[in-house]
Write a protein that holds these residues in place. Structure first.
Motif, PDB file in Angstrom:
ATOM      1  N   GLU A 200       0.864  -1.211   0.000  1.00 10.55           N
ATOM      2  CA  GLU A 200       0.000   0.000   0.000  1.00 10.55           C
ATOM      3  C   GLU A 200       0.892   1.251   0.000  1.00 10.55           C
TER       4      GLU A 200
ATOM      5  N   TYR B  22       0.782   5.665  -0.516  1.00 10.43           N
ATOM      6  CA  TYR B  22      -0.046   6.896  -0.610  1.00 10.43           C
ATOM      7  C   TYR B  22       0.873   8.104  -0.634  1.00 10.43           C
TER       8      TYR B  22
ATOM      9  N   TYR C 259       2.630   7.693   2.411  1.00  8.97           N
ATOM     10  CA  TYR C 259       2.342   6.471   3.205  1.00  8.97           C
ATOM     11  C   TYR C 259       2.676   5.235   2.356  1.00  8.97           C
TER      12      TYR C 259
END
Length: 536
Positions: free
Chosen positions: A299, A301, A328
Motif C-alpha cells: 500500500e 499513498y 504512506y
C-alpha cells in the motif's frame, strides 16, 4: 520223487539210529527248541498291529461299538478306561465307514447342531430357544473334548431372553465341567483356551463370566477372577523361566572355571509386566523446500497541502504540524510452507527387568587360588548388573558340605558295580551253558567218530566178507541143483538126497551173524549193493 523222499527218510533214520545216547538227547532238544521257537514266532507274526478306531467315547457309544464288533467277529482292544477302542490297523478305515453307516458313534452326550434338524414346523419360540441353547452346548462340549488331555466335557449356558423394552439387559454366563486324565491336568494355557473358546462362541459373553471346574471339584477359573488368576500364573512361570535360564548360563560359566559342583548361583528377578502405550505428535518442515503459496500486499499513498490539524500540546492547545507532506507505504507478505506431521505410537512389551539380584556361593577350597573380585566382575558383566537400576550382586566363598554328594557317589558306584557284577554273572552263566553244550557236542562227535572207526571194515574183513558171499552163492547154486535133481527122480523111489555141506552152511550163517552184530551199518551197505547188482 517219492523214492528220493523215502530214501532220504531212511538215511536220516539210519543216521539217527547210529547216534549215541548223548547225541540223540542233544538232537531231540534242538528239534524241540526249533519247533517251540517257530511256534511262538508264527504266533507273533500272525498277531495283528492295532490302530485307534475311536477315542474319547461315551459309555453308550463304546458299548454299541463293542457289541457291533463282537457280532462281526472283529478282534478289538480297550484302552483309556474303555474310552478308546483299538482294532487291527488294516481294518480301521473300513470299520469307520461301516460304523458311520450304522449311525455310530451317536455322540449321545452332546448332540450339537443335529438337534435342530429334529424340530418341526409347529415348534414354539420357547422350544426353538431351548433347542438352540442345547445345540450350542453340545457343540462347545465336543470342541472342548478335542483338546489334548480332556476326556469329557459338559457346558451349561445361561442366556437371558432379549427384551426390547428393558434398559439393563442381563448378561449371559457359562459354566464348564471337564474331565481330565489323573496324571495329566490342564495347564494354564489350556484353561485360558477353554474359557476363551466358550466366551467367543456366545454373543455378549465375557471371559470373566465363565466358570471352569474339573471332575474332582477344583475350580480352575472362577467368574470375575479368571483374567487375574491366569495372568498371575503366567507371570510366575515366565519369571521362574527367566531366573532359571539366567542361573543356568552363569552356573555353566563358573563350572568351566571352578569345576563341577564348586559354585552355586541364585538369581532373583523383578520383571515388569505392565503394558504402556505412548503417543506423540510433532511438526517438521524443510527450509530448503519452496513454499506452497506466497502472497505479497503493498500500500502506497502520496499527497500534499497543509494538514488540517496539529498535535495537542501540554495545555490541550493544538500545535501546527511541522511536516508538510502526507506520504504512506505498507508491505504485507504471506507464505504457506510445507509442514509435515509425525505421529508416533510406542508400546512397551511386558517382561522388562526392573531389578536383578544375583548371589554366588563358591566353595572355599576351589576359591583358594581364585580372586572373588574377578568372579564378581565377570558375573556382573554376564548378568548385566545395572547399579542405577538398583541391581545387586554378592559373591562369597565358604566350604561346601559334600558328605551327601560323597555318599551319593558311593551309592552310585556300588550300584554300578552291582550291575556290572550281575552282567558278568549272566555272561558267565551263558558262557558256562555254551561251554557245556559245546562239550556235549564234542563228546558226541568223538564217540561217533570212534564208533565209525570201529565199524569200518579193514581189507582182510572185506576179503572175508566177499569170500562168504562167494560161498553163499555156491551153496545157493548147489541147493538149486539138488532141488532140480529131486524133482527129476521118479515118483515112489523114496530116495531123498542128503543136503551136502550143511555144516558149512551153518558155519557161514554164524560168521555172518557175528559180522552183522559187529558192523551192522557196513553189512547193510554191502547187502544193498549186492541187491542193486542183482537187479541190474
Amino acid at each position: 520223487m517219492q523214492e528220493r523222499a523215502l530214501a532220504a527218510l531212511r538215511k536220516a533214520r539210519s543216521s539217527f539210529a547210529s547216534f549215541s545216547t548223548g547225541q540223540k538227547a542233544v538232537t531231540i532238544s534242538l528239534v524241540l527248541a526249533i519247533v517251540v521257537g517257530g511256534f511262538f514266532f508264527s504266533q507273533w507274526a500272525a498277531k495283528p498291529v492295532y490302530g485307534t478306531l475311536y477315542s474319547n467315547l461315551s459309555g453308550a457309544d463304546g458299548n454299541a461299538i463293542v457289541e457291533q464288533l463282537t457280532a462281526d467277529g472283529v478282534p478289538y482292544q480297550l484302552t483309556d478306561g474303555g474310552g478308546t477302542i483299538m482294532v487291527p490297523q488294516a481294518q480301521v478305515y473300513d470299520l469307520r465307514l461301516k460304523m458311520s453307516g450304522q449311525g455310530l458313534p451317536t455322540q449321545a452326550d452332546g448332540g450339537g447342531y443335529s438337534l435342530l434338524d429334529k424340530q418341526g414346523v409347529t415348534t414354539s419360540d420357547f422350544m426353538q430357544h431351548v433347542g438352540y441353547q442345547r445345540a450350542l452346548e453340545g457343540e462347545l462340549a465336543r470342541t472342548i473334548k478335542a483338546i489334548d488331555g480332556v476326556t469329557s466335557a459338559s457346558v451349561h449356558l445361561a442366556i437371558p431372553q432379549k427384551d426390547v423394552f428393558a434398559d439393563d439387559a442381563a448378561k449371559p454366563t457359562a459354566s464348564v465341567l471337564v474331565g481330565t486324565q489323573p496324571t495329566k491336568p490342564l495347564t494354564n494355557s489350556q484353561i485360558k483356551a477353554v474359557v476363551n473358546l466358550v466366551s467367543s462362541s456366545v454373543e455378549g459373553l465375557s471371559p470373566t463370566d465363565v466358570t471352569l471346574a474339573d471332575s474332582s471339584g477344583q475350580v480352575l477359573a472362577a467368574a470375575g477372577e479368571q483374567a487375574l488368576t491366569g495372568a498371575g500364573s503366567e507371570r510366575e512361570e515366565q519369571t521362574q523361566s527367566f531366573e532359571q535360564r539366567m542361573s543356568g548360563s552363569l552356573q555353566q560359566m563358573l563350572t568351566q572355571v571352578l569345576g563341577p559342583n564348586k559354585a552355586v548361583v541364585k538369581v532373583t528377578a523383578d520383571l515388569d509386566y505392565d503394558q504402556t502405550e505412548t503417543k506423540s505428535q510433532r511438526y517438521v518442515s524443510d527450509p530448503a523446500l519452496p513454499p506452497l503459496s506466497s502472497t505479497t500486499k503493498e500500500e502506497t499513498y502520496t499527497g500534499g497541502g497543509t494538514p488540517t490539524g496539529g498535535v495537542l500540546g501540554p495545555d490541550n492547545i493544538q500545535v501546527p504540524n511541522a511536516n508538510g507532506g502526507n506520504d504512506y507505504k505498507s508491505t504485507t507478505e504471506t507464505r504457506d510452507n510445507a509442514v509435515g506431521l509425525v505421529t508416533e505410537t510406542r508400546k512397551t512389551a511386558p517382561g522388562k527387568v526392573r531389578k536383578l539380584d544375583v548371589a554366588v556361593l563358591v566353595d572355599g577350597q576351589a576359591a583358594a587360588g581364585v580372586d572373588t573380585a574377578e568372579i564378581q566382575r565377570i558375573v556382573s558383566s554376564a548378568a548385566g548388573i545395572n547399579a542405577q537400576r538398583g541391581d545387586t550382586i554378592a559373591v562369597s566363598a565358604m566350604p561346601f558340605d559334600d558328605s551327601a554328594a560323597t555318599k551319593a557317589a558311593a551309592d552310585l558306584a556300588a550300584a554300578a558295580k552291582a550291575e556290572q557284577d550281575g552282567r558278568t554273572m549272566e555272561l558267565v552263566k551263558i558262557g558256562a551253558l555254551a561251554l557245556g553244550i559245546g562239550l556235549l557236542f564234542l563228546i558226541a562227535w568223538l564217540r561217533g567218530r570212534k564208533k565209525r572207526r570201529r565199524t569200518q571194515l579193514n581189507k582182510a574183513e572185506l576179503e572175508q566178507l566177499e569170500a562168504m558171499q562167494a560161498e553163499l552163492e555156491r551153496v545157493r547154486l548147489q541147493a538149486a541143483i539138488e532141488a532140480a535133481e529131486r524133482e527129476a527122480l521118479p515118483a515112489g523111489t523114496g530116495e531123498t538126497p542128503a543136503e551136502p555141506d550143511s555144516d558149512r552152511r551153518e558155519e557161514l550163517r554164524d560168521e555172518i551173524s557175528g559180522l552183522v552184530d559187529r558192523q551192522p551199518e557196513e553189512v547193510a551197505q554191502l547187502l544193498r549193493g549186492w541187491l542193486a547188482d542183482r537187479r541190474s
